[in-house]
Design a protein around this motif. Structure first.
Motif, PDB file in Angstrom:
ATOM      1  N   ALA A 136     -11.836   5.029  -3.076  1.00 43.19           N
ATOM      2  CA  ALA A 136     -12.331   4.412  -4.311  1.00 43.19           C
ATOM      3  C   ALA A 136     -11.258   3.545  -4.965  1.00 43.19           C
ATOM      4  CB  ALA A 136     -12.808   5.490  -5.285  1.00 43.19           C
ATOM      5  N   LEU A 137     -10.012   4.040  -5.021  1.00 49.56           N
ATOM      6  CA  LEU A 137      -8.951   3.239  -5.618  1.00 49.56           C
ATOM      7  C   LEU A 137      -8.660   2.011  -4.760  1.00 49.56           C
ATOM      8  CD1 LEU A 137      -6.817   2.606  -7.704  1.00 49.56           C
ATOM      9  CD2 LEU A 137      -5.271   4.184  -6.528  1.00 49.56           C
ATOM     10  N   ALA A 138      -8.636   2.184  -3.453  1.00 53.30           N
ATOM     11  CA  ALA A 138      -8.380   1.044  -2.568  1.00 53.30           C
ATOM     12  C   ALA A 138      -9.429  -0.046  -2.798  1.00 53.30           C
ATOM     13  CB  ALA A 138      -8.385   1.492  -1.110  1.00 53.30           C
ATOM     14  N   ALA A 139     -10.686   0.348  -2.902  1.00 50.29           N
ATOM     15  CA  ALA A 139     -11.763  -0.632  -3.130  1.00 50.29           C
ATOM     16  C   ALA A 139     -11.585  -1.321  -4.482  1.00 50.29           C
ATOM     17  CB  ALA A 139     -13.120   0.061  -3.047  1.00 50.29           C
ATOM     18  N   LEU A 190      -7.526  -3.339  -1.826  1.00 48.32           N
ATOM     19  CA  LEU A 190      -6.586  -3.003  -0.758  1.00 48.32           C
ATOM     20  C   LEU A 190      -7.307  -2.215   0.330  1.00 48.32           C
ATOM     21  CD1 LEU A 190      -3.685  -1.629  -3.002  1.00 48.32           C
ATOM     22  CD2 LEU A 190      -3.804  -3.905  -1.966  1.00 48.32           C
ATOM     23  N   SER A 191      -6.705  -2.135   1.483  1.00 47.46           N
ATOM     24  CA  SER A 191      -7.269  -1.260   2.512  1.00 47.46           C
ATOM     25  C   SER A 191      -6.859   0.177   2.197  1.00 47.46           C
ATOM     26  CB  SER A 191      -6.772  -1.664   3.904  1.00 47.46           C
ATOM     27  OG  SER A 191      -5.404  -1.325   4.060  1.00 47.46           O
ATOM     28  N   ALA A 227      -2.214  -4.836  -8.843  1.00 46.83           N
ATOM     29  CA  ALA A 227      -3.617  -4.568  -8.532  1.00 46.83           C
ATOM     30  C   ALA A 227      -3.926  -3.075  -8.673  1.00 46.83           C
ATOM     31  CB  ALA A 227      -3.943  -5.049  -7.117  1.00 46.83           C
ATOM     32  N   ILE A 228      -3.006  -2.231  -8.237  1.00 48.76           N
ATOM     33  CA  ILE A 228      -3.206  -0.778  -8.351  1.00 48.76           C
ATOM     34  C   ILE A 228      -3.232  -0.368  -9.821  1.00 48.76           C
ATOM     35  CG2 ILE A 228      -2.149   1.478  -7.890  1.00 48.76           C
ATOM     36  CD1 ILE A 228      -1.124   0.246  -5.209  1.00 48.76           C
TER      37      ILE A 228
END
Length: 187
Positions: free
Chosen positions: A30-33, A37-38, A59-60
């Protein structure tokens, strides 16, 4: 920057990403999306691998809804315990006035103050309050067990305890009756 300093910074960033993702209740996927990020990139960063760019970290932080600086800070102390009679005392010069500062807060913080009466028996189990909530309590009378589940403290009259209210926690009177002063701090 020395190699050991780079490793320490990478480890701190990895721990911060994991800490903040967990607080937000997000899975790696969920965080990657949300961050664009992958999942494998994010997993590698949380494991302390890789060399994240400023753009990746930004971005994070944006996806987590936190200030960028949170990814570089060590977590604040999770709890504070000051036993009755401890703490730095401040004495007035012109009167018999004494104070002990137990906690200070930022101007943007909201404080709700409660006087709570507890009776022995079933503990009061609370779910996590909104993210960033901190609870401060002072035992006014009796004996109380309180705090986040797994790190509760037994408190006597006059003891002060601060702990994160944004995780499950409890209050339990260990004496027949107890009374606490509770301040809930939220930003």
């Amino acid at each position: 920057m020395s190699e050991s300093a780079k490793k320490a910074m990478t480890a701190a960033i990895a721990a911060a990403i994991t800490r903040e993702r967990t607080k937000a209740g997000l899975s790696l996927s969920a965080l990657a999306a949300k961050a664009g990020l992958s999942k494998s990139t994010l997993s590698q960063l949380e494991a302390g691998g890789g060399n994240p760019s400023v753009e990746t970290l930004w971005a994070i932080a944006t996806a987590l809804g936190i200030p960028f600086s949170f990814l570089f800070e060590a977590p604040p102390a999770r709890t504070t315990l000051i036993r009755a009679g401890e703490g730095k005392r401040i004495d007035a010069q012109s009167s018999a006035f004494q104070a002990v500062l137990l906690a200070s807060c930022t101007p943007q913080t909201r404080h709700d103050i409660y006087q709570v009466a507890l009776s022995a028996g079933k503990p009061q189990c609370n779910k996590a309050h909104p993210r960033g909530t901190l609870e401060h309590l002072i035992v006014m009378e009796g004996e109380v067990r309180a705090g986040p589940k797994g790190v509760e403290e037994v408190l006597q009259q006059g003891d002060y305890y601060a702990f994160p209210g944004d995780e499950p926690h409890l209050y339990e009177a260990l004496s027949p009756h107890a009374r606490i002063m509770l301040v809930m701090e939220s930003g």
